[in-house]
Design a protein around this motif. Structure first.
Motif, mmCIF file in Angstrom:
data_model
loop_
_atom_site.group_PDB
_atom_site.id
_atom_site.type_symbol
_atom_site.label_atom_id
_atom_site.label_comp_id
_atom_site.label_asym_id
_atom_site.label_seq_id
_atom_site.Cartn_x
_atom_site.Cartn_y
_atom_site.Cartn_z
ATOM 1 N N ALA A 160 0.813 -1.321 0.287
ATOM 2 C CA ALA A 160 0.163 0.027 0.034
ATOM 3 C C ALA A 160 0.466 1.423 0.171
ATOM 4 O O ALA A 160 2.392 0.759 -0.245
ATOM 5 N N ILE A 161 0.293 2.311 -0.416
ATOM 6 C CA ILE A 161 1.105 3.601 -0.907
ATOM 7 C C ILE A 161 1.382 3.840 0.755
ATOM 8 O O ILE A 161 -0.140 4.210 1.439
ATOM 9 N N SER A 162 1.466 4.859 1.233
ATOM 10 C CA SER A 162 1.008 4.962 3.464
ATOM 11 C C SER A 162 0.817 6.819 2.896
ATOM 12 O O SER A 162 1.360 7.308 2.080
ATOM 13 N N TYR A 193 6.782 -3.051 8.585
ATOM 14 C CA TYR A 193 6.565 -4.362 8.391
ATOM 15 C C TYR A 193 5.894 -4.396 6.970
ATOM 16 O O TYR A 193 6.634 -5.246 6.460
ATOM 17 N N GLU A 194 4.970 -3.787 6.898
ATOM 18 C CA GLU A 194 4.580 -4.019 5.063
ATOM 19 C C GLU A 194 5.533 -3.850 4.497
ATOM 20 O O GLU A 194 5.782 -4.755 3.095
ATOM 21 N N ALA A 195 6.698 -3.012 4.020
ATOM 22 C CA ALA A 195 7.712 -2.731 3.676
ATOM 23 C C ALA A 195 8.395 -4.226 3.419
ATOM 24 O O ALA A 195 8.974 -4.397 2.522
ATOM 25 N N MET A 198 4.004 7.327 -1.353
ATOM 26 C CA MET A 198 3.195 7.531 -0.834
ATOM 27 C C MET A 198 2.189 7.855 -1.184
ATOM 28 O O MET A 198 1.948 8.208 -2.278
ATOM 29 N N ASP A 199 1.045 8.122 -0.523
ATOM 30 C CA ASP A 199 -0.477 8.452 -0.766
ATOM 31 C C ASP A 199 -0.413 10.159 -0.321
ATOM 32 O O ASP A 199 -0.820 10.064 1.195
ATOM 33 N N GLU A 200 -0.387 11.278 -0.727
ATOM 34 C CA GLU A 200 -0.369 12.367 -0.565
ATOM 35 C C GLU A 200 -1.414 13.415 -0.764
ATOM 36 O O GLU A 200 -0.706 14.784 0.155
ATOM 37 N N ILE A 237 -1.285 -5.918 1.815
ATOM 38 C CA ILE A 237 -1.690 -4.585 2.343
ATOM 39 C C ILE A 237 -2.111 -5.092 3.359
ATOM 40 O O ILE A 237 -1.981 -6.094 3.995
ATOM 41 N N GLY A 238 -2.952 -4.115 4.365
ATOM 42 C CA GLY A 238 -2.804 -4.248 5.804
ATOM 43 C C GLY A 238 -4.421 -4.030 6.045
ATOM 44 O O GLY A 238 -5.126 -4.267 5.120
ATOM 45 N N LYS A 239 -4.926 -5.100 7.093
ATOM 46 C CA LYS A 239 -6.308 -5.434 6.747
ATOM 47 C C LYS A 239 -7.743 -4.789 6.729
ATOM 48 O O LYS A 239 -8.254 -4.765 6.542
ATOM 49 N N ASP A 240 -6.837 -3.288 7.483
ATOM 50 C CA ASP A 240 -7.896 -2.726 7.268
ATOM 51 C C ASP A 240 -7.661 -1.654 6.349
ATOM 52 O O ASP A 240 -9.255 -0.644 5.991
ATOM 53 N N ILE A 241 -7.568 -2.319 4.917
ATOM 54 C CA ILE A 241 -7.988 -1.382 3.690
ATOM 55 C C ILE A 241 -7.835 -2.789 2.725
ATOM 56 O O ILE A 241 -7.996 -2.535 1.455
ATOM 57 N N PHE A 281 -1.975 -6.832 12.090
ATOM 58 C CA PHE A 281 -0.946 -5.369 12.723
ATOM 59 C C PHE A 281 -0.512 -5.943 13.714
ATOM 60 O O PHE A 281 -0.672 -6.692 14.316
ATOM 61 N N VAL A 282 0.927 -5.068 13.515
ATOM 62 C CA VAL A 282 1.790 -5.118 14.786
ATOM 63 C C VAL A 282 1.134 -4.038 15.881
ATOM 64 O O VAL A 282 0.914 -2.596 15.557
ATOM 65 N N LEU A 283 1.437 -4.964 16.322
ATOM 66 C CA LEU A 283 0.697 -4.624 17.914
ATOM 67 C C LEU A 283 0.631 -4.512 18.901
ATOM 68 O O LEU A 283 2.453 -4.223 19.302
ATOM 69 N N LYS A 321 -3.568 -1.643 18.356
ATOM 70 C CA LYS A 321 -2.897 -0.955 16.553
ATOM 71 C C LYS A 321 -2.311 -0.225 16.772
ATOM 72 O O LYS A 321 -2.069 1.170 17.943
ATOM 73 N N MET A 322 -0.682 -0.296 16.725
ATOM 74 C CA MET A 322 0.268 0.807 16.544
ATOM 75 C C MET A 322 0.178 1.988 15.638
ATOM 76 O O MET A 322 -0.491 1.415 14.208
ATOM 77 N N SER A 323 -0.554 2.626 15.816
ATOM 78 C CA SER A 323 -1.085 3.883 14.399
ATOM 79 C C SER A 323 -0.089 5.274 15.048
ATOM 80 O O SER A 323 -0.700 5.731 16.327
HETATM 81 N N1 MSP Z 1 -2.613 5.725 2.322
HETATM 82 C C1 MSP Z 1 -3.235 4.522 2.516
HETATM 83 C C2 MSP Z 1 -3.194 3.296 1.864
HETATM 84 C C3 MSP Z 1 -3.507 3.310 0.042
HETATM 85 S S1 MSP Z 1 -3.367 2.360 -0.950
HETATM 86 C C4 MSP Z 1 -4.074 2.284 -1.774
HETATM 87 C C5 MSP Z 1 -3.331 4.181 3.687
HETATM 88 N N2 MSP Z 1 -2.166 4.674 4.794
HETATM 89 S S2 MSP Z 1 -1.635 3.843 5.655
HETATM 90 O O1 MSP Z 1 -0.452 4.919 5.636
HETATM 91 O O2 MSP Z 1 -2.730 4.274 6.751
HETATM 92 O O3 MSP Z 1 -1.285 2.890 5.874
HETATM 93 C C6 MSP Z 1 -0.154 1.846 4.987
HETATM 94 C C7 MSP Z 1 -0.082 0.439 5.322
HETATM 95 O O4 MSP Z 1 0.433 0.466 6.327
HETATM 96 C C8 MSP Z 1 -1.114 0.087 5.154
HETATM 97 O O5 MSP Z 1 -1.200 -1.606 4.615
HETATM 98 C C9 MSP Z 1 -1.880 -0.249 6.117
HETATM 99 O O6 MSP Z 1 -2.784 -1.458 6.972
HETATM 100 C C10 MSP Z 1 -0.388 -0.504 7.526
HETATM 101 N N3 MSP Z 1 -0.763 -0.129 8.706
HETATM 102 C C11 MSP Z 1 -0.517 1.223 9.112
HETATM 103 N N4 MSP Z 1 -0.551 0.805 10.685
HETATM 104 C C12 MSP Z 1 -0.515 -0.777 10.380
HETATM 105 C C13 MSP Z 1 0.298 -1.658 11.755
HETATM 106 N N5 MSP Z 1 0.397 -1.183 13.243
HETATM 107 N N6 MSP Z 1 0.437 -2.762 11.341
HETATM 108 C C14 MSP Z 1 0.698 -3.346 10.747
HETATM 109 N N7 MSP Z 1 0.462 -2.459 8.838
HETATM 110 C C15 MSP Z 1 -0.158 -0.958 9.062
HETATM 111 O O7 MSP Z 1 -3.689 3.064 4.594
#
Ligand code: MSP
Length: 509
Positions: free
Chosen positions: A10-12, A24-26, A49-51, A256-260, A288-290, A296-298
């Motif tokens: 996914a793009i962040s 983790y995803e990378a 990057m999702d900008e 991708i992460g499970k939230d998307i 997710f990395v918890l 969820k780490m966010s």
């Molecule tokens: N911008 C959107 C994705 C667009 S793809 C066309 C987005 N960005 S994000 O920065 O929130 O997340 C980017 C990726 O990282 C996603 O796949 C998301 O699920 C993943 N993760 C973000 N936090 C995470 C964790 N704590 N653990 C594992 N992955 C998670 O969503």
């Protein structure tokens, strides 16, 4: 010409520093990309990057920056993280780039030509954090009595003119597609959830916003900015050079992460069907990395682990190994300082590191820094060799089913067997009594280490590369096609150093 393989993360969102969830995803996607390259595929690995969107616009304003200033700085940080973690992406795509604007506007026109875009008025709930629309019925009420998205994200009421995409027209087509392509969405839990959601009915999707302008203008629709998810999903096409070049389409795998999952498994295929483009072969939603307390780490929750300091403390390869090995891919994984230390010390420093260190030391001493000649193999040598030779079949199956954790478990089972073999053969005692037997034992251990080194490259590329360096293996003999080409007796072995230091204390946060 080898087969093409296109894999993406996914793009962040460019709304904050990269954290361990992004890392983790990378890391996981990188391991899968490296695996495919070593298997002989022509791989294109894209990340980026999702900008655009309301969230980034607002956060930049709060920081007193223009959105462009903020996203430029963050794109550099994410690229730095990739380098630090040895992420081998071929493309880094940013949605603010001109090539992406062009692709998005092109795709918009295809949807429009297909009659799937119409003008209306949106009134409903919107979660800025997720950039997602919700109906009243989907919302939940939190402990404070506020309405939120099911994830807990705050929602706001939005009323504005908008263009819509005729998503409802794709309900049956999507269900048919899921049915005839059972591997399209994985793991099975994610697939079941998506099928349930689509069966419940699809509403048309608002695909433009008018209340801000940080995004890509909808062609010919003055004042309308394309919805950030439609914009972002198209990155997968931009990254291959579409519309001028479509050789890498369709993608083999979106990680991708499970939230998307909904965006990737419902909206994205619907857009592609409407545009007359092929659908990606597979979408895999990881967990997710918890944090240790199970959150969820966010960035929005403010509980993130910084991948830069973690890698500085334990090493980038060690961090890659831990996250890929510890958690069954697809499930959530709890990160704790204790668990990373335990894994690194027991698997990497003790089992693999010590084995390599002892075997290399003995070989340098007894055989003047050259690989000994194999000689005749005894029954126990043959048994270990057979196990090593059988491993790639199960290993490949694990990787093809997107289970790097299983692939690593298989590799480390062989590391364990090799340690037992080495200990039981006591090669250190054989120098005086039976040098030919010592040569055979060391040769065989080095040969298994070579195979392990090749198979470990997707996961711990730097350490695996060093191990292969220490065996004197040239760069051209490190792909999977060389697994069965045994180590050459008499090959000279350069100086070496320990592969993995023991971790004593973690104070990474
Ligand atoms: N911008 C959107 C994705 C667009 S793809 C066309 C987005 N960005 S994000 O920065 O929130 O997340 C980017 C990726 O990282 C996603 O796949 C998301 O699920 C993943 N993760 C973000 N936090 C995470 C964790 N704590 N653990 C594992 N992955 C998670 O969503």
């Amino acid at each position: 010409m080898s087969a093409r393989y296109y894999i993406t993360t996914a793009i962040s969102y460019s709304n904050g520093e990269p954290h361990m969830g992004h890392a983790y995803e990378a890391i996981a996607t990188d391991a899968l990309a490296r695996f495919q390259r070593l298997s002989g595929k022509q791989v294109l690995f894209a990340t980026g990057m999702d900008e655009h969107g309301q969230k980034i616009n607002t956060i930049a304003q709060d920081k007193g920056l223009s959105p462009k200033q903020m996203v430029d700085a963050l794109a550099l940080r994410f690229q730095e993280m990739g380098k630090m973690l040895a992420v081998s992406n071929d493309v880094f795509i940013r949605t603010s780039e001109a090539r992406h604007h062009k692709a998005v506007q092109h795709l918009w026109r295809l949807l429009e030509e297909n009659g799937d875009i119409y003008e209306d008025f949106y009134s409903g709930w919107y979660a800025v954090r997720e950039e997602e629309f919700y109906t009243e019925a989907e919302l939940i009420t939190n402990e404070a009595g506020e309405k939120t998205a099911p994830s807990g994200a705050p929602v706001e009421w939005v009323e504005e003119p908008s263009y819509f995409f005729r998503l409802s027209a794709y309900q049956q087509k999507l269900l048919d597609y899921y049915q005839s392509h059972p591997d399209f969405i994985s793991p099975p839990g994610a697939r079941a959830e998506i099928i349930g959601f689509v069966r419940g009915g699809l509403r048309d999707l608002s695909i433009t916003r008018t209340s801000f302008d940080w995004g890509i203008p909808a062609p010919g629709k003055k004042g309308h900015i394309i919805y950030v998810w439609l914009d972002a999903l198209i990155n997968y096409l931009t990254a291959i050079g579409w519309p001028d070049d479509d050789r890498f389409w369709p993608a083999n795998l979106h990680i991708i992460g499970k939230d998307i999952t909904r965006f990737h498994a419902v909206y994205w295929p619907a857009f592609l069907l409407s545009a007359g483009l092929a659908l990606p072969k597979r979408i895999y939603a990881h967990g997710f990395v918890l944090t240790a307390s199970g959150e969820k780490m966010s960035k929005s929750l403010g509980n993130v682990v910084d991948p830069f300091s973690l890698a500085a403390h334990c090493g980038a390869d060690q961090m890659r190994y831990f996250f890929l090995r510890e958690t069954p891919f697809g499930e959530d994984g709890i990160y704790s300082e204790e668990s990373i230390k335990r894994r690194v010390n027991s698997d990497l420093a003790n089992d693999l590191g010590n084995l390599a260190q002892r075997c290399l030391t003995m070989t340098h001493r007894a055989f003047a820094s050259t690989v000994p000649e194999a000689g005749a193999f005894a029954a126990e040598d043959k048994a270990l060799l057979m196990q090593a030779e059988k491993l790639p079949v199960a290993f490949n199956a694990a990787m093809e089913s997107i289970r790097p954790d299983r692939a690593l478990a298989l590799i480390f089972a062989l590391v364990g067997e090799t340690n037992r073999y080495f200990a039981s053969q006591e090669p250190w005692r054989l120098a005086k009594t039976d040098p030919a037997r010592q040569a055979a034992v060391l040769y065989l251990t080095l040969e298994v280490l070579r195979r392990l080194g090749i198979m470990l490259q997707p996961f711990i590329p730097r350490a695996a590369g060093r191990l292969l360096d220490y065996l004197g293996e040239p760069a051209g003999r490190r792909d999977f096609a060389h697994l069965d080409k045994k180590l050459a007796g008499g090959q000279s072995m350069p100086d070496f150093a320990p592969l993995f230091p023991r971790m004593e204390k973690t104070d990474s946060r």
